[in-house]
Design a protein around this motif. Structure first.
Motif: not given
Length: 204
Positions: A34-59
């Protein structure tokens, strides 16, 4: 991407270590559709991208095929705070960025939140002063009266932005919201989600 990045970093940081389904469920429980331009699918994409650039650690979880847990790296923590302060300081952002900043504001110390909101207020007051100065000749030039409504609308929005920011700043200063560092050394640190935000979505 910035609002999504801020929200995803904030939720992962809040849980300390978590997986994509939990991040998605938590954000949906906030009503981000309702208040953010965030689609559910973009959340998973963001997790993968953030891990790829080193802002998250994926295990990968060995006993749970297909599940990946995420945690915030030191670089991710710095990026989270950069985005959060920027979201609160700069009024030119889209509404979804400000909304994300407000949702995660308790991760800041009270002093840091007051400083960010004070900066925002100063910018808004300066913008309003310029707008009022520029609108005066328009009303005096004999243009069709209805065109003046454009300036009236803009100045009213400017007034609203200033007044709302003043009110929020006063509430933060007065201690109305619990902020990081106020419940001992762990409050507002990675993994302190329940203290930071309150009850949310239980993990799967």
């Amino acid at each position: 991407m910035s609002a999504t990045r801020l929200l995803v970093l904030g939720v992962v940081r809040g849980f300390g270590r978590t997986h994509g389904y939990r991040v998605r469920a938590e954000l949906l429980s906030w009503g981000i559709d309702d208040w953010a331009n965030v689609k559910p699918g973009s959340i998973y994409h963001a997790l993968r991208q953030l891990a790829k650039i080193g802002l998250l650690e994926a295990s990968e979880i060995a006993h749970w095929p297909g599940r990946v847990d995420y945690s915030v790296t030191a670089e991710g923590d710095a990026e989270f705070f950069r985005l959060l302060v920027d979201a609160l300081e700069r009024p030119e952002h889209r509404a979804d960025m400000l909304s994300a900043g407000l949702a995660l504001m308790p991760a800041l110390s009270r002093e840091r939140a007051v400083a960010a909101l004070s900066t925002r207020l100063a910018v808004l007051e300066a913008q309003r002063a310029v707008l009022r100065k520029e609108s005066a000749p328009v009303h005096a030039e004999g243009l069709p009266a209805h065109l003046g409504e454009l300036w009236t609308m803009r100045t009213r929005y400017a007034d609203l932005g200033v007044e709302w920011t003043q009110d929020l700043l006063a509430r933060v200063r007065s201690g109305e919201y619990e902020m990081a560092g106020e419940h001992g050394p762990t409050f507002g640190t990675p993994g302190s989600w329940r203290a930071l935000i309150g009850p949310g979505t239980a993990g799967r």
